[in-house]
Design a protein around this motif. Structure first.
Motif, PDB file in Angstrom:
ATOM      1  N   UNK A 417      44.579  12.497  61.917  1.00  0.00           N
ATOM      2  CA  UNK A 417      45.918  11.594  62.642  1.00  0.00           C
ATOM      3  C   UNK A 417      45.465  10.378  63.122  1.00  0.00           C
ATOM      4  N   UNK A 433      53.317   4.854  64.412  1.00  0.00           N
ATOM      5  CA  UNK A 433      52.330   5.379  65.587  1.00  0.00           C
ATOM      6  C   UNK A 433      52.027   6.716  64.987  1.00  0.00           C
ATOM      7  N   UNK A 434      51.470   7.624  66.040  1.00  0.00           N
ATOM      8  CA  UNK A 434      50.967   8.990  65.655  1.00  0.00           C
ATOM      9  C   UNK A 434      52.030  10.034  65.490  1.00  0.00           C
ATOM     10  N   UNK A 437      53.072   9.561  61.806  1.00  0.00           N
ATOM     11  CA  UNK A 437      52.241   9.955  60.845  1.00  0.00           C
ATOM     12  C   UNK A 437      52.146  11.556  61.096  1.00  0.00           C
TER      13      UNK A 437
END
Lengths: 478, 478
Positions: A417, A433-434, A437
């Motif tokens: 991640x 952004x995470x 994702x």
């Protein structure tokens, strides 16, 4: 690993002593009559609802507690025993709400959500135990807990942690478990449910239904443990030391309930201690003080030689922002380095109120990082690599040597991640952004290995035994 | 606090022994001739550029290092000494880029940015030291470093950490410092700049210019320290143990350089160890392995009785998302509980490449949480509160008692950035994530206490002495 400690050994003993004084002089209000009778029969003083615990009684029973606790799984390869297998990573549970994975809006959670979550937790390698993450708003009357358990059993083979309400609810849950196991005897050989309750309401009050459940499972020799939940400034003193003393007394009371019910019943020193934010009365599960209290309780657990665990690193944030990341990360690592064995840490935001799919995926990567840290630094001759350092020499490169290539996938966590790209590459990939994702990964996982894990014939019998039961079917996320 | 330790004492000694073997048999390539002469004069073997360090020499000089290091500030109330004042929180420094606080876009950093950052760090309570966060793209030729120092001096009274290029650049910086102090002698009484270099390029190479600078400041008795930067898999072995051994040899080489220059020169065991992500060769300053290496190096520092610090918890993320939060938080707490004294942790994203104002504000709150944790658990009779627990009794409330009210602002960190509201209130306030709240705080700080901290007459003299010097004026953020 040597654990970090916030207390000196003398302070640990002072907390123990203070708890003995509290238990002896104040005691607990015990609402469930059979518990009062049990305490009385084992040397405690009972005055109406109040039970007082002589020092000698506490000292006797606290020594009977086993030093390990096993979570059994339907598939025994997922069995976990603490402290041996620690850190054991558990989802945080029973959130009423969920961030809808399609709309991104908060709403009440339903049984279909639990099917998706169970599958996600089954597939994510960082999680060891699925403590059912949400409630199910669509549960039919009298099926409050089986509506949560059924989708969990359908999509997750890891150990399940579950709580129930009254004994009727409990029996309904156990019957479903027996059916899946192929009978009561088969289930009891390998009891894949671990029951959890908070029988003690701080300060110093032992409740009715939860206490009855704890006694029932201890009697049956089935896995169960309680969590203590003091909240400094509201239900315990506005001091960590005082909250330790009171909380420890509450832990010991729970321990005695279990040992007096059946000697040698395994338990966990399980905690959800917080320090209230008195500006608003907010429940600060994400605060650093929560991490500190868990470190200190873990130290008390070592004193009693019992595994330690609890609800640590649970963010107050409403979204998956930097606050959600640092609150989970800081207290998670504090707990790990403080010696906790079990972490109810994954998947929730908004102080345990709301499940978020992306958060569960991000927490999985943090879990793998925590496990990497616990694994520590390998230290044989080949690790120390003095000959290699001599061979490469000043100004050389280690990039292509066999030593590097053979270790590059094991020395460090192969993160999935975390973004580690150069900015230009990150931008080309969409500048995500995470959170974004992680949602992509959720969708991917939701479309793979989706066959139900209850055989069709067993499933048919269950659906017959529980008329009107929720479907609990997994749907992909569009 | 008892620190967490990833190494046993035997392993610490093995790392030390391995370093002695490396220093004696491989040694370092030393590019700066006066350093080679210095080493030769103090018992080392010099063969062309290679310097080898006999065990006895290392053992002699490593014992001369003082056990503390002081960062002086222009305002002595901001002086910090480690380990006494630890954790000391420092900005991470020298990023070429910045996220523009108005457009939100990444661009090259300039001197006007440094004015804003210096003011921000001066005002934020969590930061102890301002290590100049960015480069200045607009620096006139021959004013590379004073273009960064001048705006820093203008808006920050906390200790400044600075690096320079060649000796001409260094003298230019020192002259400006002398002018602000009121002369060289006055400066040397309270040297408010701490110089920092990376004279050792891994593996085992001592560079030219940085080495010259370190020797210069050590000779002058002015604060300076080096950082070692091994990167496992690229410039050191792909094993933490090997990276410890080589890095420790590099630390000892720097230590000897300083002690041979002037015995008793204070230093820091300063580190930026990482394990490369060999899938892409990425520099993983945000990885958990970076935190683990820092814990282990801090343990080595305790063996040598020297303060420990370094670049820990520096995210690889490009934005202030959950990754940025957990990478800073996890390794930050790991370093703290591992016994680090100094943390170059604040304000940067994208693996030290980019400064972000919101990140600096969020890191400030994390810094306050780290300081709270280090302060530990207070443990007098009043803290333990056994009498209060007796008085309140089972089922009572602690909410309105004096004990609670008198402690509610000191027991817990009074967070400013963390959202702890109920969801409905959070939504009413605009449903902001911490990035947005932090930018609001940046704008607020940027409009307050903005008077330059260099008196006008001194400023006039400086501007006369440095023709074409950048303005370094603070502008609010619209």
């Amino acid at each position: 690993m040597t654990f970090a400690a916030l207390l000196t050994q003398e302070q640990v003993e002072k907390v123990h002593d203070a708890s003995l004084e509290i238990l002896e002089e104040v005691g607990l209000k015990v609402r469930f009559e059979p518990a009062r009778e049990l305490f009385k029969a084992h040397g405690c003083r009972v005055e109406e609802e109040r039970v007082k615990f002589p020092r000698a009684v506490v000292e006797k029973y606290r020594r009977l507690v086993p030093s390990s606790f096993t979570f059994h799984a339907r598939d025994p390869k997922f069995d976990k025993t603490i402290p041996q297998d620690s850190p054991v990573i558990v989802t945080a549970s029973s959130a009423p709400d969920i961030i809808d994975p399609v709309t991104g809006r908060e709403r009440r959670a339903e049984s279909a959500d639990i099917a998706r979550i169970a599958h996600l937790i089954n597939e994510l390698p960082g999680y060891d135990i699925f403590s059912i993450s949400t409630l199910a708003e669509d549960a039919p009357q009298d099926q409050f807990t089986v509506s949560r358990l059924y989708p969990s059993l359908k999509y997750c083979l890891k150990p399940l942690r579950v709580t129930t309400t009254n004994m009727k609810d409990t029996m309904s849950v156990m019957n479903m478990a027996y059916m899946v196991a192929g009978g009561e005897a088969a289930y009891k050989e390998h009891p894949f449910l671990t029951h959890h309750y908070c029988p003690i309401v701080s300060p110093l009050t032992m409740d009715h239904l939860s206490t009855e459940n704890v006694m029932f499972f201890a009697q049956q020799g089935l896995p169960v443990y309680p969590t203590i939940v003091p909240n400094a400034g509201l239900t315990s003193p506005m001091s960590m030391a005082g909250t330790l003393a009171q909380g420890n007394a509450e832990f010991l009371a729970g321990l005695m309930l279990m040992q007096m019910t059946k000697e040698g019943t395994p338990t966990i020193y399980a905690t959800l201690g917080t320090v209230a934010d008195m500006r608003s009365g907010a429940y600060t599960s994400g605060a650093i003080e929560c991490g500190m209290l868990h470190m200190a309780y873990a130290q008390m657990a070592r004193f009693y030689n019992v595994p330690a665990g609890g609800y640590v690193g649970l963010t107050n944030s409403k979204v998956n922002d930097a606050q959600a990341g640092y609150e989970t990360g800081m207290s998670g690592i504090a707990g790990l380095l403080g010696g906790m064995d079990m972490f109810n840490i994954g998947g929730l935001i908004d102080a345990l109120k709301t499940f978020d799919f992306a958060k569960a995926v991000i927490d999985d990567e943090m879990a793998l990082m925590m496990k990497r840290m616990k694994r520590g630094i390998s230290f044989n001759e080949d690790d120390l690599a003095v000959n290699l350092i001599k061979e490469i020499g000043p100004g050389g490169s280690f990039i292509t040597v066999k030593h590097t290539i053979s270790r590059m996938k094991t020395e460090a966590v192969m993160t999935k991640m975390a973004d580690r790209d150069a900015r230009t590459i990150w931008e080309k990939k969409g500048a995500l952004d995470i959170q974004s994702r992680a949602m992509n990964r959720v969708k991917e996982i939701m479309s793979k290995n989706t066959a139900p894990l209850i055989p069709p014939d067993v499933d048919a019998k269950i659906r017959e035994a529980y008329p009107g039961l929720v479907e609990g079917m997994l749907e992909p996320i569009p």
